[in-house]
Motif scaffolding. Structure first.
Motif, PDB file in Angstrom:
ATOM      1  N   ARG A 101      19.051   0.775  11.939  1.00  0.00           N
ATOM      2  CA  ARG A 101      18.721   1.041  13.340  1.00  0.00           C
ATOM      3  C   ARG A 101      17.868  -0.071  13.947  1.00  0.00           C
ATOM      4  O   ARG A 101      17.395   0.040  15.061  1.00  0.00           O
ATOM      5  N   ASN A 102      17.648  -1.122  13.168  1.00  0.00           N
ATOM      6  CA  ASN A 102      16.849  -2.270  13.612  1.00  0.00           C
ATOM      7  C   ASN A 102      15.381  -1.911  13.870  1.00  0.00           C
ATOM      8  O   ASN A 102      14.723  -2.502  14.709  1.00  0.00           O
ATOM      9  N   TYR A 103      14.861  -0.918  13.145  1.00  0.00           N
ATOM     10  CA  TYR A 103      13.448  -0.586  13.267  1.00  0.00           C
ATOM     11  C   TYR A 103      12.593  -1.579  12.482  1.00  0.00           C
ATOM     12  O   TYR A 103      11.432  -1.780  12.800  1.00  0.00           O
ATOM     13  N   ILE A 104      13.139  -2.120  11.406  1.00  0.00           N
ATOM     14  CA  ILE A 104      12.324  -2.903  10.466  1.00  0.00           C
ATOM     15  C   ILE A 104      13.071  -4.131   9.931  1.00  0.00           C
ATOM     16  O   ILE A 104      14.292  -4.220  10.043  1.00  0.00           O
ATOM     17  N   GLU A 105      12.309  -5.044   9.339  1.00  0.00           N
ATOM     18  CA  GLU A 105      12.867  -6.222   8.675  1.00  0.00           C
ATOM     19  C   GLU A 105      13.105  -5.971   7.190  1.00  0.00           C
ATOM     20  O   GLU A 105      13.737  -6.777   6.517  1.00  0.00           O
ATOM     21  N   GLY A 106      12.495  -4.898   6.675  1.00  0.00           N
ATOM     22  CA  GLY A 106      12.621  -4.643   5.248  1.00  0.00           C
ATOM     23  C   GLY A 106      11.500  -3.747   4.771  1.00  0.00           C
ATOM     24  O   GLY A 106      10.904  -3.003   5.557  1.00  0.00           O
ATOM     25  N   LEU A 107      11.188  -3.856   3.498  1.00  0.00           N
ATOM     26  CA  LEU A 107      10.248  -2.936   2.860  1.00  0.00           C
ATOM     27  C   LEU A 107       9.026  -3.680   2.327  1.00  0.00           C
ATOM     28  O   LEU A 107       9.148  -4.771   1.782  1.00  0.00           O
ATOM     29  N   PHE A 108       7.860  -3.093   2.529  1.00  0.00           N
ATOM     30  CA  PHE A 108       6.643  -3.574   1.883  1.00  0.00           C
ATOM     31  C   PHE A 108       6.164  -2.432   0.995  1.00  0.00           C
ATOM     32  O   PHE A 108       5.627  -1.443   1.481  1.00  0.00           O
ATOM     33  N   LEU A 109       6.398  -2.568  -0.282  1.00  0.00           N
ATOM     34  CA  LEU A 109       6.135  -1.466  -1.199  1.00  0.00           C
ATOM     35  C   LEU A 109       4.839  -1.682  -1.966  1.00  0.00           C
ATOM     36  O   LEU A 109       4.635  -2.710  -2.606  1.00  0.00           O
ATOM     37  N   SER A 110       3.975  -0.677  -1.858  1.00  0.00           N
ATOM     38  CA  SER A 110       2.723  -0.697  -2.608  1.00  0.00           C
ATOM     39  C   SER A 110       2.608   0.653  -3.306  1.00  0.00           C
ATOM     40  O   SER A 110       3.458   1.526  -3.129  1.00  0.00           O
ATOM     41  N   SER A 111       1.547   0.825  -4.066  1.00  0.00           N
ATOM     42  CA  SER A 111       1.416   2.115  -4.735  1.00  0.00           C
ATOM     43  C   SER A 111       0.019   2.311  -5.296  1.00  0.00           C
ATOM     44  O   SER A 111      -0.674   1.339  -5.611  1.00  0.00           O
ATOM     45  N   GLY A 112      -0.384   3.570  -5.410  1.00  0.00           N
ATOM     46  CA  GLY A 112      -1.553   3.893  -6.203  1.00  0.00           C
ATOM     47  C   GLY A 112      -1.187   3.698  -7.669  1.00  0.00           C
ATOM     48  O   GLY A 112      -0.009   3.595  -8.015  1.00  0.00           O
ATOM     49  N   VAL A 113      -2.195   3.591  -8.525  1.00  0.00           N
ATOM     50  CA  VAL A 113      -1.913   3.314  -9.939  1.00  0.00           C
ATOM     51  C   VAL A 113      -1.803   4.630 -10.711  1.00  0.00           C
ATOM     52  O   VAL A 113      -2.753   5.398 -10.788  1.00  0.00           O
ATOM     53  N   ILE A 114      -0.576   4.883 -11.219  1.00  0.00           N
ATOM     54  CA  ILE A 114      -0.380   6.099 -11.998  1.00  0.00           C
ATOM     55  C   ILE A 114      -0.225   5.743 -13.472  1.00  0.00           C
ATOM     56  O   ILE A 114       0.481   4.803 -13.808  1.00  0.00           O
TER      57      ILE A 114
END
Lengths: 420, 255
Positions: A101-114
């Motif tokens: 839908r052209n909302y974004i350029e892609g993904l920036f993935l982060s996370s808490g440490v499990i």
């Protein structure tokens, strides 16, 4: 709709928002047959939130469960907040649907440490791998590297992501140890080093085989929180400068500390985030990256803080009247770059335009030079002689600072009508 | 007294005007479309017939003297559709041809600067399209977005969309100019929407949307809200980067 997806998205976006990096630049990759997406090289913003920040990537945590108890982080283990996690499939599909839908350029993935840094990295890798191989996603991916992750996993991440980042967060190690006892700088510098090694190795591989897969083609970045500890601007700039010595380090981000855990007595009490200081640090960062300044020139032991009332380039020029005035018709590029009121673009245009004839004030104005500032730092035979030497550095400072101490120089002699 | 050239107001036509002017060694002071009212004091009129042989030759000559960037600027200025654009391009091309060396970096020249500034505006408009297009999925699986650029910038942005969204059908429709482009997974074709029910107040008829379209808009709106840092609210900056004239096409800006 599965209400839970909406709920998770809200929680995990809120937990991700303090990471400032949103850049999608650094890789140019055109579409591949049968795949969706490309990357543009210069980065594209798709929206701007009410805080004025750009939305380029879907910036999100895989989960906000976390082992660590860092004082400055909303997701610290001792905070009583709702904990949720995406499945890799949910997150991959969301990315694709937003992208289409052209909302974004892609993904920036982060996370808490499990469980452990490696366990977390493996989970994150699953999402990124699925996106690339199952969903044929060819757009931008920025993946956070978890401090303490192993070299093997960092290496794999680099094969799927465009950019990797490890956040330094607290500039001085003793402060980090105080605020985040489970972390140390080693756990950050190690993965940074792995990324650097991966890129150097990849460069060599690609020299031999042009088809060798690329490793983190958009390099790495990091983030420093400003104002959560006792560090001064000089410490921060020297740290950034050292980081930029590695050619893989593309950006250092500065994030004005926002009190998220006010109950923690190790943190300073701040009313407003130090946005002005953050802004000045970014300006100083630009001076190092695009204006050929080094950190020592911007700040030293005598002046460990940036002037909040003046941009660092102007502050430098006022401290160094002996370097001025500069003749724009003969000076070299590096010298012209240092004139307050002249940017990278106008400096380049000056060099090109003067081949066609002498540049006069009107020409400089057309090129986009801010003469209100530049007038004290340049010569040219039209200007009557009223440079920083005649005007005195004190005077120049008082008229050009953000909140001028003197009335508009329009009433003073020898202002050339460049007041605004 | 004015000398005037008439032509068909196409880009090839404009290049043919340049060709004719050099051929007959006579240069217009104004350019008019066929059928335009002629000014009172007209000295001499010439009507240029658009001819690809002429325009190709002029373009080839320009390619020899100008950088790719400057050639792009000419295209951008033409797409601005501003009334002064054609004569500006004409004057610029004359300067390029008449000068023994390249003039494109002579930023003190008024025409060079005007070209640069207008091209910049059009290119900004193109960039805004690339940033702020919001596709909505229809029942027929076509990703559709109405757009309303200030200049005729849609053709300049097409290449970006073709490369990026190669595996989905999409359509972009300029509601101001009443035409658009449809990509059918193979190629792009120009379209006009004859059916009045397709668009309602410049937006797509909700009846035509796919079932899950509202769901993703809702998810996006929620995400957009959630990543705002309340302590840093700065609406002025938001407006600066994302001018209010685009808001009516952005789902995240609707409540």
């Amino acid at each position: 709709m599965k209400e839970s997806l909406l709920h998770k998205l809200t929680i995990l976006a809120e937990s991700a928002k303090y990471d400032v990096s949103c850049s999608s630049s650094g890789t140019t990759r055109s579409n591949k047959a049968g795949a969706i997406g490309n990357t543009s090289g210069w980065g594209i913003c798709h929206s701007f939130t009410e805080d004025g920040r750009c939305v380029s990537l879907l910036k999100i945590l895989l989960t906000n469960f976390c082992l660590f108890d860092c004082a400055y982080c909303v997701n610290r283990r001792s905070n009583d907040i709702e904990r949720v996690a995406f499945t890799p499939r949910e997150l991959a599909e969301l990315t694709i649907e937003f992208y289409r839908r052209n909302y974004i350029e892609g993904l920036f993935l982060s996370s808490g440490v499990i469980k452990s840094p490696d366990h977390t990295m493996e989970k994150m890798l699953r999402v990124v791998k699925d996106l690339r191989t199952l969903y044929h996603f060819n757009g931008y991916i920025h993946m956070k590297t978890i401090p303490g992750a192993s070299q093997e996993l960092v290496h794999q991440a680099g094969l799927y992501a465009d950019r990797l980042s490890v956040n330094l967060e607290i500039p001085l190690e003793q402060d980090l140890k105080l605020l985040a006892p489970e972390k140390d700088h080693q756990s950050v510098y190690k993965p940074m080093h792995y990324i650097q090694q991966g890129m150097v190795q990849n460069l060599e591989d690609r020299r031999k085989f042009r088809s060798a897969p690329r490793f983190a083609p958009a390099g790495q970045s990091t983030q420093i929180i400003v104002g959560a500890a006792k560090d001064n601007d000089k410490d921060i700039l020297h740290l950034s400068s050292a980081l930029y010595q590695r050619q893989s380090m593309k950006r250092v981000y500065y994030s004005g500390y926002i009190p998220v855990n006010t109950y923690d007595k190790r943190l300073p009490v701040v009313k407003d985030p130090c946005l002005k200081r953050e802004n000045r640090l970014y300006q100083a960062d630009w001076l190092m990256r695009f204006y050929q300044f080094n950190a020592n020139e911007i700040l030293d032991d005598k002046n460990p803080y940036l002037d909040l009332d003046m941009d660092p380039k102007l502050a430098w020029a006022i401290r160094h009247p002996e370097r001025f005035p500069v003749d724009v018709n003969t000076a070299d590029y590096a010298t012209i770059l240092r004139i307050p009121g002249v940017g990278v673009k106008s400096a380049k245009m000056i060099i090109m335009a003067r081949k066609h004839g002498r540049l006069n004030l009107d020409g400089l104005k057309k090129i986009g030079v801010v003469l209100k500032r530049a007038q004290y730092f340049i010569t040219n035979n039209e200007l009557s002689h009223y440079t920083i030497h005649e005007a005195t550095p004190e005077y120049v400072k008082s008229v050009l600072r953000d909140t001028p101490l003197l009335p508009s120089p329009a009433q003073q002699q020898l202002s050339f009508g460049f007041t605004e | 007294m004015m000398s005037i050239f008439y032509y068909d107001k196409t880009f090839d036509g404009l290049l043919s005007v340049v060709f004719d002017a050099y051929k007959i060694k006579y240069f217009p002071q104004a350019l008019l479309g066929e059928g335009d009212v002629e000014p009172m004091f007209m000295e001499r009129g010439h009507t240029t017939v658009t001819d690809p042989n002429k325009s190709d030759r002029v373009w080839a000559a320009l390619c020899k003297k100008l950088s790719k960037q400057a050639l792009n600027h000419i295209h951008h200025v033409w797409q601005s559709e501003r009334p002064e654009a054609d004569y500006l391009i004409f004057r610029y091309i004359r300067k390029v041809i008449d000068s023994p060396h390249s003039i494109e970096t002579d930023f003190t020249d008024e025409d060079v600067m005007s070209m640069l500034q207008l091209a910049k505006k059009v290119s900004k408009d193109t960039m805004h399209l690339i940033e702020f297009v919001r596709f909505q999925k229809t029942k027929e699986n076509i990703f559709f977005s109405p757009v309303a650029p200030d200049y005729n910038a849609l053709p300049l942005a097409l290449h970006h969309f073709i490369d990026r969204f190669a595996d989905q059908q999409w359509a972009l429709y300029d509601i101001r100019r009443g035409y658009g482009f449809y990509y059918n997974l193979q190629r792009v074709e120009e379209i006009t929407l004859p059916d009045e029910n397709t668009l309602i107040n410049g937006n797509i008829n909700p009846m035509l949307l796919a079932e899950d379209e509202q769901k993703f808009q809702k998810l996006w709106r929620n995400y957009f809200k959630a990543i705002t840092i309340v302590e840093r609210i700065n609406k002025r900056q938001q407006r600066q980067h994302m001018p209010a004239r685009f808001w009516h096409l952005l789902p995240e800006m609707q409540n």
